[in-house]
Design a protein around this motif. Structure first.
Motif, PDB file in Angstrom:
ATOM      1  N   SER A 197       3.667  10.791   1.445  1.00 23.71           N
ATOM      2  CA  SER A 197       2.948  11.838   2.251  1.00 23.71           C
ATOM      3  C   SER A 197       1.661  11.073   2.777  1.00 23.71           C
ATOM      4  O   SER A 197       0.562  11.295   2.063  1.00 23.71           O
ATOM      5  N   PRO A 198       1.711  10.685   4.057  1.00 22.35           N
ATOM      6  CA  PRO A 198       0.481  10.031   4.823  1.00 22.35           C
ATOM      7  C   PRO A 198      -0.181  11.081   5.518  1.00 22.35           C
ATOM      8  O   PRO A 198       0.473  11.913   6.314  1.00 22.35           O
ATOM      9  N   LYS A 199      -1.327  10.698   5.867  1.00 19.11           N
ATOM     10  CA  LYS A 199      -1.955  11.336   7.158  1.00 19.11           C
ATOM     11  C   LYS A 199      -3.143  10.627   7.505  1.00 19.11           C
ATOM     12  O   LYS A 199      -3.869   9.543   6.797  1.00 19.11           O
ATOM     13  N   LEU A 200      -3.528  10.642   8.868  1.00 21.15           N
ATOM     14  CA  LEU A 200      -4.346  10.053   9.448  1.00 21.15           C
ATOM     15  C   LEU A 200      -5.140  11.040  10.298  1.00 21.15           C
ATOM     16  O   LEU A 200      -4.807  12.051  11.054  1.00 21.15           O
ATOM     17  N   ALA A 201      -6.716  11.157  10.482  1.00 22.02           N
ATOM     18  CA  ALA A 201      -7.197  12.196  11.390  1.00 22.02           C
ATOM     19  C   ALA A 201      -8.446  11.200  11.683  1.00 22.02           C
ATOM     20  O   ALA A 201      -9.098  10.366  11.132  1.00 22.02           O
ATOM     21  N   LYS A 238     -11.385  16.098  18.015  1.00 28.98           N
ATOM     22  CA  LYS A 238     -10.846  15.664  16.377  1.00 28.98           C
ATOM     23  C   LYS A 238      -9.284  15.826  16.622  1.00 28.98           C
ATOM     24  O   LYS A 238      -8.625  16.534  17.274  1.00 28.98           O
ATOM     25  N   SER A 239      -8.810  14.845  15.867  1.00 28.00           N
ATOM     26  CA  SER A 239      -7.437  14.635  15.870  1.00 28.00           C
ATOM     27  C   SER A 239      -6.850  14.514  14.239  1.00 28.00           C
ATOM     28  O   SER A 239      -7.638  13.863  13.557  1.00 28.00           O
ATOM     29  N   SER A 240      -5.559  14.804  14.275  1.00 26.72           N
ATOM     30  CA  SER A 240      -5.257  14.808  12.936  1.00 26.72           C
ATOM     31  C   SER A 240      -3.325  14.618  13.178  1.00 26.72           C
ATOM     32  O   SER A 240      -2.856  15.463  13.972  1.00 26.72           O
ATOM     33  N   ILE A 241      -2.700  13.871  12.488  1.00 24.96           N
ATOM     34  CA  ILE A 241      -1.220  13.887  11.958  1.00 24.96           C
ATOM     35  C   ILE A 241      -1.029  13.855  10.596  1.00 24.96           C
ATOM     36  O   ILE A 241      -1.608  12.864   9.974  1.00 24.96           O
ATOM     37  N   GLY A 242      -0.205  14.680  10.068  1.00 26.13           N
ATOM     38  CA  GLY A 242       0.239  14.509   8.759  1.00 26.13           C
ATOM     39  C   GLY A 242       1.437  14.876   8.224  1.00 26.13           C
ATOM     40  O   GLY A 242       1.997  15.371   9.192  1.00 26.13           O
ATOM     41  N   TYR A 243       2.099  14.399   7.318  1.00 28.14           N
ATOM     42  CA  TYR A 243       3.219  14.648   6.543  1.00 28.14           C
ATOM     43  C   TYR A 243       2.978  15.940   5.501  1.00 28.14           C
ATOM     44  O   TYR A 243       2.307  15.547   4.711  1.00 28.14           O
ATOM     45  N   GLY A 244       3.661  16.743   5.563  1.00 27.53           N
ATOM     46  CA  GLY A 244       3.807  17.777   4.432  1.00 27.53           C
ATOM     47  C   GLY A 244       5.065  18.103   3.807  1.00 27.53           C
ATOM     48  O   GLY A 244       6.252  17.814   4.585  1.00 27.53           O
ATOM     49  N   PHE A 245       5.207  18.431   2.457  1.00 29.27           N
ATOM     50  CA  PHE A 245       6.541  18.893   1.967  1.00 29.27           C
ATOM     51  C   PHE A 245       6.308  19.992   1.183  1.00 29.27           C
ATOM     52  O   PHE A 245       5.370  20.141   0.584  1.00 29.27           O
ATOM     53  N   LYS A 246       7.389  20.704   0.674  1.00 29.26           N
ATOM     54  CA  LYS A 246       7.724  21.694  -0.094  1.00 29.26           C
ATOM     55  C   LYS A 246       8.832  21.472  -1.016  1.00 29.26           C
ATOM     56  O   LYS A 246      10.017  21.521  -0.491  1.00 29.26           O
ATOM     57  N   ALA A 247       8.505  21.239  -2.340  1.00 26.83           N
ATOM     58  CA  ALA A 247       9.760  21.172  -3.213  1.00 26.83           C
ATOM     59  C   ALA A 247      10.490  22.213  -3.342  1.00 26.83           C
ATOM     60  O   ALA A 247      10.082  23.558  -3.141  1.00 26.83           O
ATOM     61  N   PRO A 248      11.731  22.216  -3.477  1.00 24.92           N
ATOM     62  CA  PRO A 248      12.586  23.163  -3.687  1.00 24.92           C
ATOM     63  C   PRO A 248      12.147  24.060  -5.055  1.00 24.92           C
ATOM     64  O   PRO A 248      11.760  23.389  -5.928  1.00 24.92           O
TER      65      PRO A 248
END
Length: 691
Positions: free
Chosen positions: A392-396, A408-418
């Motif tokens: 899971s990467p993120k940059l802001a 202000k700026s941000s891009i991120g990866y998110g996940f939710k486990a089963p």
């Protein structure tokens, strides 16, 4: 590493935007509120005004002025946060158009558990000892892992900061014979300090439909006991030891085949959190944290003859040790962490106890090349025994154009486990006869049903060979922050693209004519919109703030089907079918395109009296597909848009006594058929004694 993940890591090199928010109700902070220190967004202390992430703070003062007692009530008053109820009536929070299951709820930095149907009941948390609530919007899995796909809400409790002995006693009475009583004791003497909080809440519930024998919400009561202790061994070593106990009991009634059944439901929740903070020198510090929590929910239902008809139980444990180290390098900070989660769940309709075992590591660099630029980059790896590993990467980025305006700026990866239910559920409805199976047990249970002659057929293309994938998202934020003299404006554009959405589908047909369902990664959804906050201080005594969110939330597969001309609706008068157009598609259920709030605060310093008025608006939304074409379109039935208002008056008498009176849902709005969580007008009064 998958191709999609490689593409995403490449995407984080592109600039995107977000914003930081502060509470508009708390005019006492004025310009000083820009210097508020927050910890949730980076897990280190940062000034709110410099954060490159969409972050919002609700202060203790704002909570007190609102006159509320539970967490769901104060969150519902914030721009872009919509409280929604699941099928059991439990209220969670919808953030940036994403369901409550995708928002991680923390208390003092550690997670609350007990999502029996995917939603954490926010009313379990009393606000009486809350110092502030920090809200980070957008995917935050780079720091927090699963469930932080939509964002993170961190409830931070009060802690003594100077040598003192103080406390308070508060009593609040409201409509529906609702009572909230709490007491607190805080002390600090040299190296030792502590805070003890206790709360008792009781309500007779309410009834929106007088034509039935059952209430909309049956009577219930709960208690919270929360002691926390702090010991400073030295300037470099500090110990925190805290625990929380919560108990609730509620009467439970229902009607089955025109007969009255009754029982009760009991919740017991406790946790213990131990943390050691070690400062090696001026540049290196380490936190050692050990957290354990248990959530247990038990209920039963008796028939009219007082014979047990049904009983359910839910027993979840979480054990989590974690170590975090922060290195200060000039103006920059490097934060690293490792830990593990050991989680178990034993519940009704599980063949055996389910166990999750995962390990994680994360890295974050807070870089300040100049006074105008701040760059925040993070990466986390989660390894789990039940689902695919996640990176899971993120940059802001925060760029300060001048003293008044920043981008202000941000891009991120998110996940939710089963969740456990999606993997291990084994449920057969006793009255209707359908069956729902978790993905991990579906194959073996289908074989058993087939051997017993209960299956008529199985869907041939269905396979359970590959593990169920976590739901994942890419989140973008693009915004600005402007403040000059008495005016402040914040704006944020957001976009979320969620892949591998987990939903049910038919896997077999039973000989009784009913279906067998299981869970699969089948859908892709997206949400986007605009969030706007503005505030103006007319004077030291009068403040007005405005909040607005525009939201679009849709299913990508539905959009494609409409484009392919395969979605139809039927004219209810002529019964003729016609093709649905893209403009006819409304979107996902329970989403309003427009929500807004207006908040006015006025104080009379000489009288030590405050007036607080809040007005909230939510536009129409759909709860079901009423024309049976499997989508929500403009030809379906909708819940009409509505507005509610809250008003309160607070007065300080000398320094020790505080009195408050108010009305929530001032205009007595109700919608019994479609909205069970809006109870009608509630008049309340509160008396608090400080010492």
């Amino acid at each position: 590493m998958s191709l999609n993940k490689m593409k995403f890591i490449g995407l984080i090199l592109l600039p995107t935007l977000g914003f930081a928010q502060v509470d508009e109700n708390d005019t006492s902070l004025k310009t000083e509120q820009l210097n508020d220190v927050v910890v949730t967004a980076t897990r280190t202390e940062r000034q709110l005004s410099t954060l490159p992430l969409p972050t919002y703070v609700i202060t203790a003062t704002a909570i007190e002025r609102a006159g509320v007692t539970r967490l769901n009530e104060i969150l519902a008053q914030q721009t872009g946060l919509i409280t929604t109820a699941d099928f059991g009536g439990v209220e969670g929070i919808q953030m940036q158009g994403l369901d409550a299951a995708y928002t991680l709820i923390l208390m003092d930095g550690v997670p609350l558990v007990g999502r029996s149907a995917g939603t954490l009941d926010l009313s379990r948390v009393s606000v009486g000892n809350i110092e502030r609530i920090e809200i980070v919007k957008g995917a935050s899995s780079s720091l927090y892992g699963s469930e932080a796909l939509a964002g993170v809400i961190n409830i931070i409790t009060k802690k003594p900061k100077t040598d003192l002995l103080s406390g308070s006693f508060s009593y609040r009475y409201a409509t529906f014979n609702t009572m909230d009583t709490n007491a607190s004791l805080n002390w600090k003497k040299k190296k030792f300090s502590g805070a003890v909080f206790a709360d008792y809440f009781k309500s007779d519930g309410y009834d929106l439909d007088k034509t039935t024998a059952l209430k909309t919400v049956e009577p219930y009561q709960n208690i919270t006991i929360q002691p926390r202790f702090y010991f400073d061994f030295s300037q470099g070593v500090k110990l925190t030891l805290g625990t929380r106990y919560y108990h609730q009991k509620q009467d439970y009634k229902t009607v089955i085949q025109e007969l009255n059944y009754n029982g009760d439901a009991t919740i017991n929740e406790w946790d213990i959190n131990t943390k050691v903070e070690q400062k090696w020198n001026s540049k290196i510090s380490t936190d050692y944290e050990l957290y354990t929590t248990n959530y247990k929910n038990e209920s039963f239902l008796n028939n009219p003859n007082n014979v047990l008809f049904e009983e359910n139980f839910y027993d979840q444990w979480l054990f989590r040790p974690e170590i975090r180290t922060t290195f200060s390098i000039n103006k920059n900070k490097l934060t690293t962490g490792i830990g593990l989660n050991y989680e178990t769940l034993n519940r009704t309709y599980f063949a055996e106890k389910a166990i999750f075992n995962s390990q994680f590591a994360f890295l974050q660099y807070d870089y300040n090349p100049t006074d105008k630029w701040n760059i925040l980059a993070g990466l986390r790896y989660d390894n789990n025994n039940q689902y695919q590993s996640q990176l899971s990467p993120k940059l802001a980025i925060n760029f300060k154009l001048n003293t008044h305006l920043s981008l202000k700026s941000s891009i991120g990866y998110g996940f939710k486990a089963p969740d456990f239910r999606q993997l291990y559920f084994d449920f057969t409805n006793s009255s209707v006869g359908y069956t729902v199976l978790g993905y991990n047990v579906a194959e073996s249970r289908l074989n058993v049903l087939e051997s017993q002659g209960q299956l008529l057929s199985r869907i041939p293309e269905i396979s359970f060979e590959n593990p169920l994938k976590p739901e994942s998202s890419i989140n973008f934020n693009f915004g600005s922050f402007y403040k000059k003299e008495k005016l402040k404006i914040e704006a944020n554009l957001f976009y979320n693209s969620i892949s591998n959405l987990i939903d049910t589908r038919v896997v077999a047909q039973k000989t009784n004519g009913q279906n067998v369902f299981s869970y699969f990664n089948i859908d892709q959804i997206f949400t986007y919109g605009l969030e706007l906050n503005a505030a103006y201080n007319f004077s030291d005594q009068f403040n007005v703030s405005l909040g607005y969110q525009y939201l679009i939330a849709k299913d990508q597969s539905v959009v494609r089907a409409i484009e392919n001309g395969t979605v139809f609706a039927r004219n209810p008068t002529t019964l003729e079918s016609f093709q649905i157009k893209k403009a006819d598609y409304f979107g996902l259920l329970n989403r309003s395109k427009n929500t807004a709030n207006v908040k006015l605060y006025y104080t009379i310093p000489k009288l030590k009296t405050d007036f607080n008025l809040q007005v909230f608006y939510r536009s129409k939304y759909g709860l079901s597909d009423s024309n049976s074409n499997q989508i929500l379109d403009k030809y379906d039935d909708f819940v009409d848009g509505y507005a509610t208002a809250n008003f309160s008056i607070s007065k300080q008498i000398k320094e020790k006594l505080f009195i408050q009176m108010g009305v929530n849902n001032l205009f007595d709005f109700t919608n019994p058929e479609e909205i069970s969580t809006v109870s009608g007008r509630q008049i309340f009064g509160r008396l608090q004694f400080n010492y």
